[in-house]
Every structure is written in C-alpha cells, then in structure tokens.
Design a protein around this motif. Structure first.
Motif, short mmCIF file in Angstrom:
data_model
loop_
_atom_site.label_atom_id
_atom_site.label_comp_id
_atom_site.label_asym_id
_atom_site.label_seq_id
_atom_site.Cartn_x
_atom_site.Cartn_y
_atom_site.Cartn_z
N HIS A 267 -28.02 88.10 -11.82
CA HIS A 267 -27.67 87.56 -12.68
C HIS A 267 -25.84 87.47 -12.87
O HIS A 267 -25.18 86.59 -13.31
N ALA A 270 -24.47 85.57 -9.67
CA ALA A 270 -23.88 84.40 -10.00
C ALA A 270 -22.65 83.77 -11.14
O ALA A 270 -22.02 83.50 -11.13
N ASN A 271 -22.76 84.92 -12.03
CA ASN A 271 -21.89 85.12 -13.54
C ASN A 271 -20.18 84.82 -12.18
O ASN A 271 -19.34 84.62 -12.62
N ARG A 273 -19.47 84.64 -9.04
CA ARG A 273 -19.72 84.18 -8.55
C ARG A 273 -18.48 82.30 -9.20
O ARG A 273 -17.80 81.93 -8.46
N ALA A 274 -19.01 82.06 -10.22
CA ALA A 274 -18.66 80.95 -10.78
C ALA A 274 -17.31 81.21 -11.60
O ALA A 274 -16.77 79.95 -11.63
N LYS A 275 -16.96 82.22 -11.52
CA LYS A 275 -15.29 82.72 -11.63
C LYS A 275 -14.51 82.74 -10.03
O LYS A 275 -12.73 83.15 -10.35
N ASP A 278 -14.05 78.72 -4.36
CA ASP A 278 -14.78 78.49 -2.96
C ASP A 278 -14.24 78.94 -1.58
O ASP A 278 -15.03 80.21 -1.04
N ALA A 281 -14.68 83.38 -2.17
CA ALA A 281 -15.63 84.22 -2.90
C ALA A 281 -16.43 84.46 -2.07
O ALA A 281 -16.42 85.67 -2.53
N TYR A 315 -7.78 88.04 -9.41
CA TYR A 315 -9.01 87.51 -10.14
C TYR A 315 -9.36 88.42 -11.36
O TYR A 315 -10.07 88.59 -11.59
N ALA A 318 -13.55 87.44 -13.07
CA ALA A 318 -14.58 88.05 -12.02
C ALA A 318 -14.19 90.03 -11.99
O ALA A 318 -15.59 89.88 -12.30
N CYS A 321 -15.70 90.11 -15.74
CA CYS A 321 -16.80 90.31 -16.01
C CYS A 321 -17.50 91.77 -14.96
O CYS A 321 -18.56 91.31 -15.52
#
Length: 428
Positions: A267, A270-271, A273-275, A278, A281, A315, A318, A321
């Motif tokens: 989880h 995934a959080n 990666r969303a920040k 592409d 990443a 970033y 990211a 997070c």
C-alpha cells in the motif's frame, strides 16, 4: 433409541469426522465426501417430506383440513462415484396419495447432479439459484423445493456463527494481519466494511481467524474485533501488519501495544508511486526497494536516509509519504530474514477478496447482511484452506522466542542447564 431426525445424526457424524474421528489409515477424502453427501441428501429429502405435509415440522399437530403424518423411515441408497451411500427415506401415512421422493428417484443414476450440488454449495459460494438449477430435469421442472434449498444454505450461517465463536487458544500466532474490504451488505444502503484477521502460527500454518462486519473501518470496530480474538484465547502476536487506516492503527496501538506494528509495503509503495512522474518513477522506486530489501535494520535506516537526502528537494511529496510512519515500514527487519517477505504486506487477504468479489460482483446489492456474510464466509474459509504453509526452522523459532521476550510478550526462554554447567567448567 434416540428420537432425532437422520439428518441430525448425519451432521453429528460430520462433526466427529472433522474433529479427527477418522482412522488415519482410511481414505479420509472418500469418507468426507460420503459423509457430506449423506448429510446434504438427508436434509433435502426430509425437507421434501415437510413440504408434502404442508410445512409441518416433526411432532407438530395437523391443522384443520391437513392430512397425512410421518411414518418413520425405510432404508434407501444412491449410487455415486464413491460407491453406494445409504440414506433413510422418510415415509408418510394417511395421505390422499402415496409419498414418493422425487429427489431420490432423480438421484438414482444421476450422481453427477449430486456432485454438481455439492460443488455449488460447498465450493462456489452456495448460490440458491445455482443449487436450484442443479436439480432441474430435462423439462426444466424444479425437483427440490426452494424452501429445501434455503434450509441447506442456511447451514452456512450456523457455520459462520461457530467460526466466530471458536476457541483460539491452541493457535500460537506469531504474525497477525488485518485488513478490510467494503461491500454492499443490504439491498438499499452504502457499502460497509468487512473486517478480516488472519495469522501465521509458530509452525508456519496460516489461519483465517476472524471475519466480521465493521460498518465502518473505525477504531471502535477494530478494537472490538481485536479484543474478541484475545477473549477467545488468541495469544498476543509478535507482529501485526496493516495498511494505514487511522482507526486500525489506533486500535493496534491500544490492544497490541507490545507487538511490533508493520506498515504494509504494498500500500505504501502504491501511495508513493502516485506522487511520482512516470519517466522517473522506476529509478525512485529502485531506491525504495533497496530500503525494503536491506539485510539489517541499520542498513535499512541508512538506505532510508540516502533516499530522503537524494529526492527530498525534487519530490518532497513522495519523500514525505515515505518518511511518514517510517518506523513501521522498517519494522520488517526485526523478524527473521526469510519471514520478511511474508509479513511486509497484507496481500494474502487481498487475494482472498479477489475470490470473494468473483461471487459478489454478479450481485450488485446483496439482499441483507446475513446473505452477504454467508457468501463471503463460504468463499473466504475455502480459500484459506488452500493457503500454503510457511517454512519455519528451529533456529527461526528460537529467534522469535528471543524477540517475544525482548518485547515483553513472553518470559525469556529457558536455558539448557547442562550446557551452562559445561561452559562454567570450561571457564574455570
């Protein structure tokens, strides 16, 4: 002689079988199939007799205008791939026409339909419509009553009630996992949380421990679930893995304060990666994998510092997070190396939810909570029975005992007095 229905005795035989009443040298699978088949058919033919008598139960008086009464049983048998199975066929006297079980007549020579019934009821989610369709003849006529099908599927509710009340004191839970899935449990209503807990014991066996409706994934609901597990004898786990739901984390800190809390890496990645854009990443996530797969806790902390220093300016979202709840992410490095891949995610339940959603996705709104829980429980418990065992060596068990003592969950493991004496003699 006991005055109980043959279906009751068949149910007792099944419970004795599941409790270990089968000779080790016998064909356990064959005996289990025979016992389950006898129970299912016995319940269906007794329900067929009750329908014939206007729905009257055993020892219930006839209403005005009703005719016919129960008149014992006579032996019958059905042919299956496992061989003939004896069934007590109910009899009726005093009726306008002789009672003949259309079910028994149909099953004679049609054992593949019975196989379909058992498969539909015990493996594929126990859909009432599926069971009814399994018992239609070539003309489309329903050969068993809808009330009989409902009575059989209602046994799942009793199974679920027994499951959530069973004693857990014989399961030495090492690793506990908690997660939730949201389903529409009522015809008209918002989705509600289904809370699930499973664990891995000291022998490496995986157990589905509890499944309950939480209404919402709140601290109160999770706290109540965890305390229920402890009240039923479950010992405090060494670790507990979860996602980042605030209510769940608060409940873990309240009930399992001494256990190691692990944040699910799946989880969290995934959080993060969303920040990320592409194009970069892959590179950024490679640094996170280096943290996750570090050989020791110190190495993981050093890799986490390098990640934060390298990407905090470019970033910040990211990195923020990642550093939020960082200790829970790095906690996987406190367990034996081979076990880290097992405790770092809640994916085992996620895969079970996939099986469960295969059933519920064709039912946009389940009729009520009871119907939903029967279906979800039937799917989850049968998926859990196929879970593979985790390999745990004697050395790893010793490491876990030391870790539990360090956490204050258990007293320190006893030392071997003979070895201690030898060491003292050698020192002298």
């Amino acid at each position: 002689m006991r005055r109980v229905a043959p279906s009751v005795m068949a149910g007792e035989q099944l419970r004795e079988l599941l409790a270990g009443g089968v000779d080790r040298e016998s064909n356990v699978i064959s005996v289990l199939v025979e016992t389950v088949t006898r129970l299912v058919v016995q319940q269906l033919v007794e329900a067929e007799q009750a329908d014939y008598l206007g729905g009257r139960g055993r020892y219930e008086r006839r209403a005005e205008g009703q005719v016919g009464s129960r008149n014992g049983y006579e032996p019958g048998r059905i042919r299956t791939a496992e061989g003939p199975i004896e069934v007590a066929v109910p009899q009726v006297r005093g009726a306008a026409a002789p009672f003949r079980s259309s079910l028994m007549s149909f099953l004679d020579g049609n054992s593949e339909v019975l196989d379909r019934l058992v498969t539909e009821m015990y493996a594929r989610g126990l859909s009432t419509r599926d069971v009814e369709d399994a018992f239609r003849d070539a003309t489309g006529e329903l050969l068993i009553s809808k009330s009989a099908v409902s009575e059989i599927t209602d046994q799942l509710w009793a199974d679920y009630q027994a499951f959530i009340a069973r004693d857990l004191s014989d399961i030495e839970v090492e690793y506990l996992f908690a997660d939730a899935v949201f389903e529409s449990l009522r015809r008209h209503g918002a989705k509600e949380a289904l809370l699930v807990c499973w664990g891995i014991d000291s022998d490496g066996r995986k157990h589905l421990l509890h499944l309950a409706v939480g209404n919402k994934e709140s601290e109160r609901c999770w706290t109540g679930l965890f305390r229920n597990l402890l009240e039923r004898g479950m010992r405090l786990p060494t670790t507990i893995t979860s996602d980042g739901a605030p209510g769940l984390i608060a409940a873990i800190n309240t009930v399992f304060a001494k256990s190691i809390r692990i944040r699910c890496w799946f989880h969290r990645l995934a959080n993060i990666r969303a920040k990320l854009p592409d194009e970069t990443a892959g590179e950024v996530l490679a640094h996170l994998y280096a943290v996750r797969d570090a050989p020791t806790l110190d190495a993981a902390r050093a890799a986490a510092d390098r990640f934060a220093n390298t990407f905090s300016r470019e970033y910040p979202a990211a990195v923020g997070c990642f550093t939020d709840d960082l200790d829970a992410l790095l906690a996987i490095h406190r367990v034996p190396v081979r076990h880290r891949i097992r405790v770092r995610t809640t994916n085992l339940a996620e895969r079970s939810f996939v099986e469960e959603r295969r059933r519920t996705k064709v039912i946009p709104r389940l009729m009520d909570e009871r119907a939903a829980m029967k279906l979800v429980f039937a799917t989850m418990i049968r998926t859990a029975e196929r879970w593979c065992r985790v390999s745990i060596s004697d050395l790893e068990r010793h490491q876990l005992r030391l870790l539990r003592a360090e956490l204050g969950l258990d007293p320190p493991p006893a030392t071997d007095k003979r070895n201690t004496g030898h060491r003292k003699a050698a020192a002298a």
